[in-house]
Design a protein around this motif. Structure first.
Motif, PDB file in Angstrom:
ATOM      1  N   SER A 166       0.832  -1.220   0.000  1.00 55.23           N
ATOM      2  CA  SER A 166       0.000   0.000   0.000  1.00 55.23           C
ATOM      3  C   SER A 166       0.863   1.266   0.000  1.00 55.23           C
ATOM      4  N   TRP A 167       2.125   1.122  -0.457  1.00 56.34           N
ATOM      5  CA  TRP A 167       3.123   2.201  -0.362  1.00 56.34           C
ATOM      6  C   TRP A 167       2.622   3.529  -0.920  1.00 56.34           C
ATOM      7  N   GLN A 168       2.029   3.484  -2.117  1.00 58.09           N
ATOM      8  CA  GLN A 168       1.575   4.729  -2.765  1.00 58.09           C
ATOM      9  C   GLN A 168       0.509   5.446  -1.928  1.00 58.09           C
ATOM     10  N   ASP A 169      -0.348   4.664  -1.264  1.00 62.33           N
ATOM     11  CA  ASP A 169      -1.417   5.271  -0.449  1.00 62.33           C
ATOM     12  C   ASP A 169      -0.935   5.603   0.961  1.00 62.33           C
ATOM     13  N   THR A 170      -0.031   4.767   1.476  1.00 65.44           N
ATOM     14  CA  THR A 170       0.430   4.929   2.866  1.00 65.44           C
ATOM     15  C   THR A 170       1.325   6.152   3.019  1.00 65.44           C
ATOM     16  N   VAL A 171       2.249   6.329   2.055  1.00 63.88           N
ATOM     17  CA  VAL A 171       3.216   7.427   2.170  1.00 63.88           C
ATOM     18  C   VAL A 171       2.559   8.731   1.714  1.00 63.88           C
ATOM     19  N   GLN A 172       2.531   9.698   2.602  1.00 69.12           N
ATOM     20  CA  GLN A 172       1.900  10.984   2.318  1.00 69.12           C
ATOM     21  C   GLN A 172       2.911  12.011   1.793  1.00 69.12           C
ATOM     22  N   GLU A 173       4.142  11.909   2.295  1.00 70.59           N
ATOM     23  CA  GLU A 173       5.184  12.857   1.859  1.00 70.59           C
ATOM     24  C   GLU A 173       6.529  12.140   1.777  1.00 70.59           C
ATOM     25  N   ARG A 174       7.231  12.349   0.669  1.00 74.17           N
ATOM     26  CA  ARG A 174       8.647  11.969   0.574  1.00 74.17           C
ATOM     27  C   ARG A 174       9.351  13.173  -0.017  1.00 74.17           C
ATOM     28  N   ILE A 175       9.987  13.934   0.841  1.00 74.44           N
ATOM     29  CA  ILE A 175      10.618  15.180   0.388  1.00 74.44           C
ATOM     30  C   ILE A 175      12.137  15.066   0.549  1.00 74.44           C
ATOM     31  N   TYR A 176      12.829  15.382  -0.516  1.00 71.16           N
ATOM     32  CA  TYR A 176      14.298  15.378  -0.520  1.00 71.16           C
ATOM     33  C   TYR A 176      14.788  16.813  -0.691  1.00 71.16           C
ATOM     34  N   GLN A 234      10.023  16.603  -4.411  1.00 73.02           N
ATOM     35  CA  GLN A 234       8.968  15.740  -3.877  1.00 73.02           C
ATOM     36  C   GLN A 234       8.720  14.590  -4.851  1.00 73.02           C
ATOM     37  N   LEU A 235       8.761  13.373  -4.294  1.00 72.44           N
ATOM     38  CA  LEU A 235       8.567  12.203  -5.151  1.00 72.44           C
ATOM     39  C   LEU A 235       7.102  11.813  -5.186  1.00 72.44           C
ATOM     40  N   GLU A 236       6.590  11.634  -6.403  1.00 71.11           N
ATOM     41  CA  GLU A 236       5.241  11.076  -6.543  1.00 71.11           C
ATOM     42  C   GLU A 236       5.351   9.564  -6.697  1.00 71.11           C
ATOM     43  N   THR A 237       6.474   9.132  -7.285  1.00 70.66           N
ATOM     44  CA  THR A 237       6.774   7.698  -7.399  1.00 70.66           C
ATOM     45  C   THR A 237       8.181   7.495  -6.844  1.00 70.66           C
ATOM     46  N   GLY A 238       8.489   6.296  -6.387  1.00 72.40           N
ATOM     47  CA  GLY A 238       9.826   6.054  -5.837  1.00 72.40           C
ATOM     48  C   GLY A 238      10.582   5.036  -6.661  1.00 72.40           C
ATOM     49  N   ARG A 239      11.129   5.455  -7.781  1.00 68.00           N
ATOM     50  CA  ARG A 239      11.887   4.533  -8.637  1.00 68.00           C
ATOM     51  C   ARG A 239      13.383   4.621  -8.318  1.00 68.00           C
ATOM     52  N   LYS A 240      14.101   3.581  -8.700  1.00 68.97           N
ATOM     53  CA  LYS A 240      15.551   3.544  -8.467  1.00 68.97           C
ATOM     54  C   LYS A 240      16.223   4.740  -9.153  1.00 68.97           C
ATOM     55  N   ASN A 241      17.036   5.471  -8.389  1.00 69.43           N
ATOM     56  CA  ASN A 241      17.819   6.613  -8.907  1.00 69.43           C
ATOM     57  C   ASN A 241      16.967   7.689  -9.585  1.00 69.43           C
ATOM     58  N   GLN A 242      15.688   7.735  -9.249  1.00 69.55           N
ATOM     59  CA  GLN A 242      14.741   8.615  -9.960  1.00 69.55           C
ATOM     60  C   GLN A 242      15.166  10.087  -9.969  1.00 69.55           C
ATOM     61  N   ILE A 243      15.493  10.614  -8.795  1.00 67.11           N
ATOM     62  CA  ILE A 243      15.851  12.040  -8.724  1.00 67.11           C
ATOM     63  C   ILE A 243      17.117  12.291  -9.536  1.00 67.11           C
ATOM     64  N   ARG A 244      18.066  11.381  -9.412  1.00 63.72           N
ATOM     65  CA  ARG A 244      19.352  11.565 -10.083  1.00 63.72           C
ATOM     66  C   ARG A 244      19.178  11.583 -11.598  1.00 63.72           C
ATOM     67  N   VAL A 245      18.352  10.689 -12.133  1.00 67.25           N
ATOM     68  CA  VAL A 245      18.092  10.650 -13.583  1.00 67.25           C
ATOM     69  C   VAL A 245      17.361  11.928 -14.016  1.00 67.25           C
ATOM     70  N   HIS A 246      16.336  12.301 -13.255  1.00 65.56           N
ATOM     71  CA  HIS A 246      15.527  13.462 -13.651  1.00 65.56           C
ATOM     72  C   HIS A 246      16.298  14.782 -13.559  1.00 65.56           C
ATOM     73  N   MET A 247      17.193  14.890 -12.587  1.00 68.30           N
ATOM     74  CA  MET A 247      17.997  16.118 -12.483  1.00 68.30           C
ATOM     75  C   MET A 247      18.962  16.219 -13.664  1.00 68.30           C
ATOM     76  N   GLU A 248      19.553  15.093 -14.055  1.00 65.51           N
ATOM     77  CA  GLU A 248      20.428  15.099 -15.232  1.00 65.51           C
ATOM     78  C   GLU A 248      19.621  15.490 -16.472  1.00 65.51           C
ATOM     79  N   GLU A 249      18.385  15.011 -16.525  1.00 65.00           N
ATOM     80  CA  GLU A 249      17.535  15.275 -17.685  1.00 65.00           C
ATOM     81  C   GLU A 249      17.208  16.750 -17.872  1.00 65.00           C
ATOM     82  N   ILE A 250      17.039  17.473 -16.736  1.00 66.24           N
ATOM     83  CA  ILE A 250      16.736  18.908 -16.873  1.00 66.24           C
ATOM     84  C   ILE A 250      18.027  19.740 -16.971  1.00 66.24           C
TER      85      ILE A 250
END
Length: 308
Positions: A166-176, A234-250
């Motif tokens: 139930s991770w998507q529903d249980t977690v209300q905030e994941r802020i980095y 803020q993560l809406e999904t928690g994928r492996k290395n997600q922030i790192r990939v997306h920051m490189e992308e922008i």
């Protein structure tokens, strides 16, 4: 569902404490204070590790006591919790443990890790087993080795499954917070893509919709300078290395992240910290929130140099 044994909040039934009012060695102090116990009984209690001074177990007969010390005698051997390296416990009950992990500590063993390498998982397993050798902990989610911040483990398989399902529903905030290269011009933005893993275990965004795992990252700028930006992510999904990939992308890779395009090592570590984790407690159903400070290192690039 397996219920962990509740930790007693006090040990009045198992131990007795004696305040020290004058300088004295431990053995004579115990003989004087433990009523009805002869010298040999007291020596045996000491030898069995049932005596602590100010919370630290000792077996030294000649331990030098000073006024203000508190001597505690336990009916059972005092199990000292093993010292923690690279992590601190923020919250613990019979169902979950929430920790703050330092950069550099592995969450759990990886294929490339050395067999006896220190991990958060291994240390917490030793921690719960001091209370009961059958106790265990279970991995719910991970933080990269070089990412610091808030992380949670379950204390039973049932709770682990419940949280993961139930991770998507249980977690209300994941802020980095992310320290990235360059000046991010847009005050806030969202990156959405489909992530896949290459043969070299590097994550990348697929150019095709629905090809891979959907990943959504929201960011807003906290501070900028000519060379760096500090972002709240803020993560809406928690994928492996997600922030790192997306920051490189922008076009603004995370500082110190050579794998995903960084050119600088401005702070001697990866500029990524899991600052907030808020979730619905799997048993009480209440919202619990754990927040940590922004690491001081992340603010260094924005401080004005001291004038000579």
């Amino acid at each position: 569902m397996h219920k962990g044994r509740k930790r007693p909040t006090h040990q009045a039934d198992k131990s007795k404490s004696y305040p020290v009012t004058e300088p004295m060695e431990l053995l004579p102090f115990l003989i004087k204070n433990i009523s009805g116990a002869g010298r040999n009984v007291v020596k045996s209690i000491l030898a069995h590790g049932q005596v602590s001074v100010d919370g630290k177990a000792t077996t030294a007969y000649n331990y030098s006591l000073q006024p203000g010390h508190t001597v505690t005698v336990s009916k059972e051997r005092i199990q000292e919790k093993p010292p923690m390296e690279g992590l601190s416990i923020m919250f613990e009950d019979e169902h979950i443990i929430v920790i703050k992990k330092d950069a550099g500590l592995l969450s759990v063993s990886s294929d490339s890790a050395k067999e006896n390498e220190l991990t958060a998982y291994r240390q917490l397993m030793a921690h719960v087993r001091t209370e009961n050798p059958k106790n265990r902990i279970f991995v719910v989610h991970r933080l990269d080795r070089d990412t610091s911040g808030v992380m949670m483990f379950a204390k039973s398989e049932a709770i682990q499954q419940q949280l993961q399902n139930s991770w998507q529903d249980t977690v209300q905030e994941r802020i980095y917070v992310a320290l990235v290269e360059g000046t991010v011009k847009k005050e806030k933005g969202t990156v959405s893509s489909w992530l896949k893993e290459s043969k070299t275990l590097k994550m990348y965004s697929s150019p095709y919709p629905n090809d891979g795992l959907h990943a959504v990252t929201h960011y807003k700028v906290l501070r900028t300078s000519k060379s760096f930006s500090l972002l709240e992510v803020q993560l809406e999904t928690g994928r492996k290395n997600q922030i790192r990939v997306h920051m490189e992308e922008i076009g603004h890779p995370v500082v110190g992240d050579k794998k995903y395009g960084a050119r600088t090592k401005a702070i001697g570590r990866l500029g990524l910290h899991a600052r907030v984790l808020a979730f619905i407690h799997p048993v009480s159903g209440k919202l619990v929130r754990f927040e940590t400070d922004i690491p001081k290192l992340f603010l260094k690039p924005f401080q004005a140099p001291v004038q000579p």
